[in-house]
Design a protein around this motif. Structure first.
Motif, PDB file in Angstrom:
ATOM      1  N   GLU A  53       0.817  -1.207   0.000  1.00  0.00           N
ATOM      2  CA  GLU A  53       0.000   0.000   0.000  1.00  0.00           C
ATOM      3  C   GLU A  53       0.858   1.268   0.000  1.00  0.00           C
ATOM      4  O   GLU A  53       0.551   2.248  -0.697  1.00  0.00           O
ATOM      5  CB  GLU A  53      -0.913   0.004   1.224  1.00  0.00           C
ATOM      6  N   LYS A  54       1.943   1.254   0.775  1.00  0.00           N
ATOM      7  CA  LYS A  54       2.792   2.436   0.916  1.00  0.00           C
ATOM      8  C   LYS A  54       3.943   2.480  -0.089  1.00  0.00           C
ATOM      9  O   LYS A  54       4.746   3.419  -0.076  1.00  0.00           O
ATOM     10  CB  LYS A  54       3.368   2.492   2.332  1.00  0.00           C
ATOM     11  N   GLY A  55       4.019   1.485  -0.951  1.00  0.00           N
ATOM     12  CA  GLY A  55       5.057   1.473  -1.973  1.00  0.00           C
ATOM     13  C   GLY A  55       6.456   1.230  -1.437  1.00  0.00           C
ATOM     14  O   GLY A  55       7.442   1.729  -1.989  1.00  0.00           O
ATOM     15  N   CYS A  56       6.560   0.448  -0.361  1.00  0.00           N
ATOM     16  CA  CYS A  56       7.864   0.153   0.239  1.00  0.00           C
ATOM     17  C   CYS A  56       8.505  -1.036  -0.470  1.00  0.00           C
ATOM     18  O   CYS A  56       7.823  -2.013  -0.795  1.00  0.00           O
ATOM     19  CB  CYS A  56       7.715  -0.161   1.722  1.00  0.00           C
ATOM     20  N   ASN A  57       9.817  -0.953  -0.685  1.00  0.00           N
ATOM     21  CA  ASN A  57      10.515  -2.083  -1.311  1.00  0.00           C
ATOM     22  C   ASN A  57      11.338  -2.877  -0.312  1.00  0.00           C
ATOM     23  O   ASN A  57      12.048  -3.808  -0.669  1.00  0.00           O
ATOM     24  CB  ASN A  57      11.410  -1.595  -2.446  1.00  0.00           C
ATOM     25  N   ALA A  58      11.246  -2.471   0.976  1.00  0.00           N
ATOM     26  CA  ALA A  58      12.027  -3.157   2.017  1.00  0.00           C
ATOM     27  C   ALA A  58      11.248  -3.152   3.329  1.00  0.00           C
ATOM     28  O   ALA A  58      10.452  -2.245   3.590  1.00  0.00           O
ATOM     29  CB  ALA A  58      13.380  -2.482   2.202  1.00  0.00           C
ATOM     30  N   ILE A  59      11.500  -4.171   4.158  1.00  0.00           N
ATOM     31  CA  ILE A  59      10.848  -4.291   5.469  1.00  0.00           C
ATOM     32  C   ILE A  59      11.912  -4.579   6.523  1.00  0.00           C
ATOM     33  O   ILE A  59      12.758  -5.462   6.328  1.00  0.00           O
ATOM     34  CB  ILE A  59       9.790  -5.417   5.486  1.00  0.00           C
ATOM     35  N   VAL A  60      11.851  -3.828   7.630  1.00  0.00           N
ATOM     36  CA  VAL A  60      12.755  -4.036   8.759  1.00  0.00           C
ATOM     37  C   VAL A  60      11.923  -4.439   9.968  1.00  0.00           C
ATOM     38  O   VAL A  60      11.016  -3.703  10.370  1.00  0.00           O
ATOM     39  CB  VAL A  60      13.554  -2.753   9.091  1.00  0.00           C
ATOM     40  N   PHE A  61      12.210  -5.597  10.555  1.00  0.00           N
ATOM     41  CA  PHE A  61      11.513  -6.065  11.758  1.00  0.00           C
ATOM     42  C   PHE A  61      12.412  -5.805  12.970  1.00  0.00           C
ATOM     43  O   PHE A  61      13.600  -6.132  12.947  1.00  0.00           O
ATOM     44  CB  PHE A  61      11.227  -7.562  11.677  1.00  0.00           C
ATOM     45  N   ASP A  68      12.566  -6.350  17.288  1.00  0.00           N
ATOM     46  CA  ASP A  68      12.061  -6.984  18.506  1.00  0.00           C
ATOM     47  C   ASP A  68      11.159  -8.180  18.228  1.00  0.00           C
ATOM     48  O   ASP A  68      10.491  -8.670  19.126  1.00  0.00           O
ATOM     49  CB  ASP A  68      11.345  -5.979  19.419  1.00  0.00           C
ATOM     50  N   PHE A  69      11.098  -8.624  17.032  1.00  0.00           N
ATOM     51  CA  PHE A  69      10.548  -9.920  16.660  1.00  0.00           C
ATOM     52  C   PHE A  69      11.007 -10.245  15.254  1.00  0.00           C
ATOM     53  O   PHE A  69      11.620  -9.423  14.574  1.00  0.00           O
ATOM     54  CB  PHE A  69       9.026 -10.018  16.798  1.00  0.00           C
ATOM     55  N   GLY A  70      10.741 -11.470  14.823  1.00  0.00           N
ATOM     56  CA  GLY A  70      11.186 -11.917  13.506  1.00  0.00           C
ATOM     57  C   GLY A  70      11.996 -13.196  13.575  1.00  0.00           C
ATOM     58  O   GLY A  70      11.800 -14.110  12.770  1.00  0.00           O
ATOM     59  N   SER A  71      12.887 -13.306  14.569  1.00  0.00           N
ATOM     60  CA  SER A  71      13.712 -14.516  14.680  1.00  0.00           C
ATOM     61  C   SER A  71      12.870 -15.745  14.986  1.00  0.00           C
ATOM     62  O   SER A  71      13.150 -16.845  14.500  1.00  0.00           O
ATOM     63  CB  SER A  71      14.763 -14.335  15.783  1.00  0.00           C
ATOM     64  N   GLY A  72      11.825 -15.561  15.794  1.00  0.00           N
ATOM     65  CA  GLY A  72      10.976 -16.690  16.174  1.00  0.00           C
ATOM     66  C   GLY A  72      10.056 -17.163  15.074  1.00  0.00           C
ATOM     67  O   GLY A  72       9.425 -18.215  15.191  1.00  0.00           O
ATOM     68  N   MET A  73       9.944 -16.365  13.989  1.00  0.00           N
ATOM     69  CA  MET A  73       9.148 -16.762  12.817  1.00  0.00           C
ATOM     70  C   MET A  73       9.945 -16.524  11.545  1.00  0.00           C
ATOM     71  O   MET A  73       9.418 -16.069  10.544  1.00  0.00           O
ATOM     72  CB  MET A  73       7.841 -15.965  12.759  1.00  0.00           C
ATOM     73  N   ILE A  74      11.233 -16.838  11.616  1.00  0.00           N
ATOM     74  CA  ILE A  74      12.111 -16.506  10.504  1.00  0.00           C
ATOM     75  C   ILE A  74      11.681 -17.196   9.207  1.00  0.00           C
ATOM     76  O   ILE A  74      11.854 -16.654   8.106  1.00  0.00           O
ATOM     77  CB  ILE A  74      13.589 -16.843  10.858  1.00  0.00           C
ATOM     78  N   GLY A  75      11.094 -18.384   9.339  1.00  0.00           N
ATOM     79  CA  GLY A  75      10.617 -19.077   8.136  1.00  0.00           C
ATOM     80  C   GLY A  75       9.544 -18.279   7.425  1.00  0.00           C
ATOM     81  O   GLY A  75       9.578 -18.106   6.198  1.00  0.00           O
ATOM     82  N   GLY A  76       8.560 -17.760   8.180  1.00  0.00           N
ATOM     83  CA  GLY A  76       7.506 -16.948   7.594  1.00  0.00           C
ATOM     84  C   GLY A  76       8.024 -15.629   7.065  1.00  0.00           C
ATOM     85  O   GLY A  76       7.595 -15.155   6.006  1.00  0.00           O
ATOM     86  N   VAL A  77       8.969 -15.029   7.793  1.00  0.00           N
ATOM     87  CA  VAL A  77       9.565 -13.758   7.350  1.00  0.00           C
ATOM     88  C   VAL A  77      10.283 -13.953   6.020  1.00  0.00           C
ATOM     89  O   VAL A  77      10.170 -13.128   5.102  1.00  0.00           O
ATOM     90  CB  VAL A  77      10.537 -13.218   8.423  1.00  0.00           C
ATOM     91  N   GLU A  78      11.015 -15.051   5.889  1.00  0.00           N
ATOM     92  CA  GLU A  78      11.793 -15.290   4.672  1.00  0.00           C
ATOM     93  C   GLU A  78      10.910 -15.459   3.439  1.00  0.00           C
ATOM     94  O   GLU A  78      11.361 -15.217   2.318  1.00  0.00           O
ATOM     95  CB  GLU A  78      12.692 -16.514   4.863  1.00  0.00           C
ATOM     96  N   GLU A  79       9.647 -15.845   3.658  1.00  0.00           N
ATOM     97  CA  GLU A  79       8.724 -15.943   2.524  1.00  0.00           C
ATOM     98  C   GLU A  79       8.529 -14.584   1.847  1.00  0.00           C
ATOM     99  O   GLU A  79       8.259 -14.501   0.654  1.00  0.00           O
ATOM    100  CB  GLU A  79       7.366 -16.480   3.002  1.00  0.00           C
ATOM    101  N   LEU A  80       8.674 -13.517   2.641  1.00  0.00           N
ATOM    102  CA  LEU A  80       8.505 -12.173   2.082  1.00  0.00           C
ATOM    103  C   LEU A  80       9.687 -11.746   1.224  1.00  0.00           C
ATOM    104  O   LEU A  80       9.605 -10.751   0.497  1.00  0.00           O
ATOM    105  CB  LEU A  80       8.318 -11.160   3.219  1.00  0.00           C
ATOM    106  N   ALA A  81      10.789 -12.485   1.299  1.00  0.00           N
ATOM    107  CA  ALA A  81      11.987 -12.126   0.540  1.00  0.00           C
ATOM    108  C   ALA A  81      11.784 -12.240  -0.961  1.00  0.00           C
ATOM    109  O   ALA A  81      12.571 -11.704  -1.743  1.00  0.00           O
ATOM    110  CB  ALA A  81      13.162 -13.011   0.976  1.00  0.00           C
ATOM    111  N   LYS A  82      10.731 -12.928  -1.364  1.00  0.00           N
ATOM    112  CA  LYS A  82      10.432 -13.044  -2.793  1.00  0.00           C
ATOM    113  C   LYS A  82      10.027 -11.706  -3.381  1.00  0.00           C
ATOM    114  O   LYS A  82      10.128 -11.486  -4.582  1.00  0.00           O
ATOM    115  CB  LYS A  82       9.322 -14.069  -3.009  1.00  0.00           C
ATOM    116  N   ARG A  83       9.547 -10.772  -2.489  1.00  0.00           N
ATOM    117  CA  ARG A  83       9.028  -9.502  -2.992  1.00  0.00           C
ATOM    118  C   ARG A  83       9.651  -8.271  -2.349  1.00  0.00           C
ATOM    119  O   ARG A  83       9.508  -7.170  -2.838  1.00  0.00           O
ATOM    120  CB  ARG A  83       7.514  -9.460  -2.773  1.00  0.00           C
TER     121      ARG A  83
END
Length: 466
Positions: free
Chosen positions: A75-83, A85-100
């Motif tokens: 929606e905001k036209g961002c090409n990058a995401i920074v997490f 204080d969380f992210g390591s515990g769901m790194i598998g799900g986070v890595e799915e976003l690396a496709k985009r």
């Protein structure tokens, strides 16, 4: 240092440089103090580097939350995401976003699995440090950007204090951050009272609205507190009739006040460890006004918690970045936050149940799910009960599910307590959760509450409690 300091610092710097290469980033952070502080560090570093930043907060990271994050980035036209204080515990799900999207994670929680190269990832746990007391998300974020922006150290300290990593003094990476902040003139370490309101509240309110510790005969009673000051020869007003703050007292009167207060707590049979914890290292920021919450790391951290846990995380970010008007907005939320904790503590005091392996606080319908963890921690630190077992509290979230918050102490961890493992085991197949050895949370359906309590009791007994 207990871990690989050089490896951690190299990784943090590399992740920081990667983040600063992002042209338009969505910074996604948790709502507690450490989440806000780490998010603010990332946002401020990006903004000061001339980059465009959008922010987003979540109570916890889940598959549904990741969908919201992805949708907002689009929606905001961002090409990058920074997490943060969380992210390591769901790194598998986070890595799915690396496709985009380009991705980065700044965290200190246990890893779900080793991260792949698709995410710029830094976590002290990867380098032999404990995410419980060696580094918080905010101190990790500080190390990501310290080479360019060393003045971000106070926010890192606030995040670590908010994560209760200073209870036995800072160690390892936190100690390194503190040392650099002191050397650069951003922070001073004092030996003083470790209680909320030392600077921002008049003496009467400072004592009356204390919840850690909860002092029978004083807490919640302003008249009794005024009488206590009078009987001990400590002024509550100055010659002009203005209310006196603790910070206004002379060194002699401070010493007199501390002695009288400690003696009163002993007379009221507060636990020895609670009394001993009244005085310790406090961290102050000399560039801030000593009569505001921003001067003292403990009060600053409570202010940020108030913003995040009452639905106004954006105000907390603005406070960290010294935006005009943010402090006054945060103060209004702080009053609401302290009242919620105080009311929750009074409720817990009358209604807690000792289940052998833990103290149980059923706060459903009484305490918000966003502050129930703070209430559980305050209850355990209040002196109302012996700190010989953890406290576990229930609240209801916005979906009607049961939010579980568990809190312990570092001394209990030394005796074998691991709330992260206990909750993960107890919710297997009936919910989800995790955190740290000293503090963890979970979500279960209301129908599985009894089963969860049985499992948790059995798990904690195996750890040596009850």
């Amino acid at each position: 240092m207990t871990g690989n300091e050089k490896g951690f610092l190299e990784r943090a710097k590399a992740v920081g440089e990667t983040i600063l290469s992002f042209e338009k980033a969505l910074v996604v952070h948790h709502i507690d103090c450490d989440g806000l502080a780490s998010g603010a560090i990332a946002v401020w570093a990006l903004e000061r580097s001339g980059k465009t930043v959008v922010t987003h907060d979540e109570k916890q990271l889940s598959a549904e939350a990741l969908k919201r994050v992805s949708a907002k980035a689009d929606e905001k036209g961002c090409n990058a995401i920074v997490f943060t204080d969380f992210g390591s515990g769901m790194i598998g799900g986070v890595e799915e976003l690396a496709k985009r999207f380009k991705l980065a994670v700044i965290d200190h929680h246990k890893l779900e699995q080793p991260p792949s190269g698709s995410v710029a990832h830094v976590n002290c746990e990867e380098f032999g440090f404990s995410g419980t007391d060696s580094a918080s998300a905010a101190s990790t974020a500080y190390f990501c950007f310290r080479n360019r922006f060393p003045d971000l150290a106070p926010i890192g300290i606030v995040g670590a204090v908010g994560d209760m990593q200073d209870r036995s003094g800072f160690k390892d990476l936190n100690a390194l951050m503190l040392r650099e902040a002191v050397d650069n003139g951003f922070c001073k370490v004092l030996r003083d009272l470790r209680m909320f309101g030392r600077n921002s509240r008049p003496l009467v309110g400072f004592i009356a609205y204390s919840s850690e510790p909860f002092v029978p005969g004083l807490s919640g009673d302003e008249k009794a507190c005024a009488l206590f000051l009078q009987e001990n020869g400590i002024p509550s007003r100055d010659a002009e009739g203005n209310w006196v703050h603790y910070w206004d007292l002379s060194p002699e009167l401070k010493k007199k006040f501390v002695g009288a207060f400690v003696n009163y707590c002993v007379a009221k049979n507060l636990a020895p460890e609670v009394v001993e914890g009244l005085v310790g290292d406090v961290y102050v920021f000399p560039k801030e006004d000593p009569h505001t919450e921003l001067f003292d790391a403990l009060e600053y951290s409570t202010l940020l918690n108030a913003c995040g846990r009452h639905g106004h995380a954006a105000i907390g970010l603005r406070v960290c970045m010294n935006k005009e008007g943010a402090l006054n907005e945060g103060k209004a939320l702080l009053n609401e936050h302290r009242a919620a904790i105080r009311n929750g503590l009074f409720f817990a005091r009358k209604n807690f149940v000792d289940l052998g392996a833990f103290y149980f606080l059923d706060c459903r319908e009484e305490v918000s799910d966003t502050v129930v963890g703070v209430v559980a921690g305050s209850f355990l630190g209040s002196g109302l009960v012996e700190r010989i077992k953890p406290a576990v509290a229930f609240a209801l979230d916005e979906k009607g599910d049961t939010k579980v918050s568990a809190r312990g102490t570092l001394s209990l961890v030394e005796k074998g307590l691991d709330l992260d493992a206990a909750l993960r085991t107890s919710v297997e197949g009936i919910g989800f959760g995790g955190g740290h050895k000293v503090a963890a949370g979970a979500t279960i359906s209301k129908e599985r509450e009894s089963e969860f309590l049985r499992r948790l009791k059995a798990t904690l007994r195996k750890q040596g409690f009850g």
